[in-house]
Motif scaffolding. Structure first.
Motif: not given
Length: 127
Positions: A44-54
């Motif tokens: 979940s944290i990885h997904d949130a970081l990927c959303v922020a990065r994108n």
């Protein structure tokens, strides 16, 4: 006692670094659960970081909640008027099929599906 970990983001991944037990509660606390729960929290944290990065790389947004399907349904219904005869019915059936996605989303959210779909469609037609 909980775990505190620093997350270091890389190009397409991340790594958990400098994990240590600390005697304080932190918003980045990951622990006190079975392994499956901890791994799900990491994902979940990885997904949130990927959303922020994108969002930093490309800030264009595709709206969810069936709004894209409603827009397509409105366009397909408008295009159906240009075809005579039986073809028009097939095109309108496709537009109705597109409407089933936002109706299912509204129903699963506990809303009245028909009322919600007509309200959202009228808002999109106004714009």
């Amino acid at each position: 006692m909980g775990w505190w970990c620093r997350i270091r983001a890389y190009c397409n991944s991340y790594r958990w670094e400098d994990c240590a037990k600390v005697p304080r509660v932190d918003s980045r606390k990951v622990g006190k659960g079975n392994n499956m729960m901890i791994e799900e929290t990491k994902r979940s944290i990885h997904d949130a970081l990927c959303v922020a990065r994108n969002m930093i790389r490309n800030n264009s947004i595709v709206y969810g909640g069936g709004s894209a399907e409603i827009s397509c349904s409105i366009a397909v219904e408008a295009a159906a008027d240009k075809y005579p005869g039986v073809e028009q019915y097939a095109i309108r059936s496709f537009a109705d099929a597109l409407d089933s996605i936002p109706m299912a989303l509204a129903e699963n959210s506990g809303l009245q599906p028909i009322d919600t779909l007509t309200a959202v469609k009228s808002q999109q037609i106004k714009l």
